[in-house]
Design a protein around this motif. Structure first.
Motif, short mmCIF file in Angstrom:
data_model
loop_
_atom_site.label_atom_id
_atom_site.label_comp_id
_atom_site.label_asym_id
_atom_site.label_seq_id
_atom_site.Cartn_x
_atom_site.Cartn_y
_atom_site.Cartn_z
N PHE A 71 -8.68 2.49 -14.71
CA PHE A 71 -8.39 2.38 -13.28
C PHE A 71 -9.50 3.03 -12.46
O PHE A 71 -9.99 2.47 -11.49
CB PHE A 71 -7.04 3.01 -12.96
N LYS A 72 -9.91 4.24 -12.86
CA LYS A 72 -10.98 4.95 -12.14
C LYS A 72 -12.30 4.17 -12.20
O LYS A 72 -13.05 4.15 -11.23
CB LYS A 72 -11.19 6.35 -12.72
N THR A 81 -3.38 -1.82 -14.51
CA THR A 81 -3.51 -0.49 -13.91
C THR A 81 -2.88 -0.41 -12.51
O THR A 81 -3.10 0.57 -11.80
CB THR A 81 -4.99 -0.07 -13.82
N ALA A 82 -2.10 -1.39 -12.14
CA ALA A 82 -1.51 -1.43 -10.79
C ALA A 82 -0.64 -0.20 -10.52
O ALA A 82 -0.60 0.29 -9.38
CB ALA A 82 -0.69 -2.70 -10.61
N ASP A 83 0.02 0.33 -11.55
CA ASP A 83 0.85 1.51 -11.33
C ASP A 83 0.02 2.76 -11.04
O ASP A 83 0.54 3.73 -10.49
CB ASP A 83 1.82 1.74 -12.49
N TYR A 95 -0.52 2.24 -7.23
CA TYR A 95 0.74 2.44 -6.50
C TYR A 95 1.68 3.32 -7.34
O TYR A 95 2.69 2.85 -7.88
CB TYR A 95 1.41 1.10 -6.20
N PRO A 96 1.37 4.60 -7.48
CA PRO A 96 2.16 5.46 -8.37
C PRO A 96 3.60 5.68 -7.92
O PRO A 96 4.45 6.04 -8.74
CB PRO A 96 1.38 6.78 -8.38
N LEU A 138 3.59 -6.47 -8.65
CA LEU A 138 3.90 -7.39 -7.55
C LEU A 138 3.16 -6.98 -6.28
O LEU A 138 2.58 -7.83 -5.59
CB LEU A 138 5.41 -7.43 -7.29
N ARG A 139 3.13 -5.71 -5.99
CA ARG A 139 2.44 -5.21 -4.79
C ARG A 139 0.95 -5.55 -4.84
O ARG A 139 0.38 -6.00 -3.87
CB ARG A 139 2.65 -3.70 -4.64
N PHE A 140 0.33 -5.33 -6.00
CA PHE A 140 -1.08 -5.68 -6.11
C PHE A 140 -1.27 -7.19 -6.01
O PHE A 140 -2.19 -7.66 -5.34
CB PHE A 140 -1.71 -5.19 -7.43
#
Length: 125
Positions: A15-16, A82-84, A87-88, A97-99
């Motif tokens: 993710f980073k 890595t969407a979580d 959006y942790p 879904l948000r991504f």
């Protein structure tokens, strides 16, 4: 437990790396440059395919297009995975879904969808 922590650590590291503009992280900067090169290669091939004289390079251009599309697909899948991290506060499915409906998620999907659709949706003859 150890494996779960290692996977979580790997996910956070990926993710980073794939986040845009991290100037303090060499792999992230290299990834940004790599993606820019891939985008420019894809745009160049798409542009060159519009010229009649480029017909003799069709095989090469198709290979470049395929490789760039695979890179875009892998990047999109990594962003979903890595969407979580992005959006942790959300559950994993809600983060995906948000991504997916975010501006960048839609742009990424619209980038790869036209190329891969013919593999799944047959065209009329």
């Amino acid at each position: 437990m150890k494996i779960e922590r290692k996977v979580a650590s790997l996910k956070h590291r990926i993710f980073k790396i794939i986040q845009i503009g991290n100037r303090t992280d060499i792999p992230s900067m290299c990834f940004d440059i790599f993606i820019i090169i891939v985008i420019l290669a894809n745009i160049s091939v798409t542009f060159l395919q519009t010229f009649d004289g480029a017909a003799r390079y069709t095989d090469t251009m198709e290979i470049v297009e395929l490789v760039t599309m695979v890179v875009f697909l892998v990047e999109y899948l990594l962003r979903l995975w890595t969407a979580d991290c992005l959006y942790p506060e959300k559950t994993y499915p809600a983060a995906i879904l948000r991504f997916s409906v975010s501006f960048y998620g839609v742009v990424d999907l619209l980038t790869i969808l036209p190329y891969f659709c013919p593999f799944f949706i047959p065209r009329g003859a």
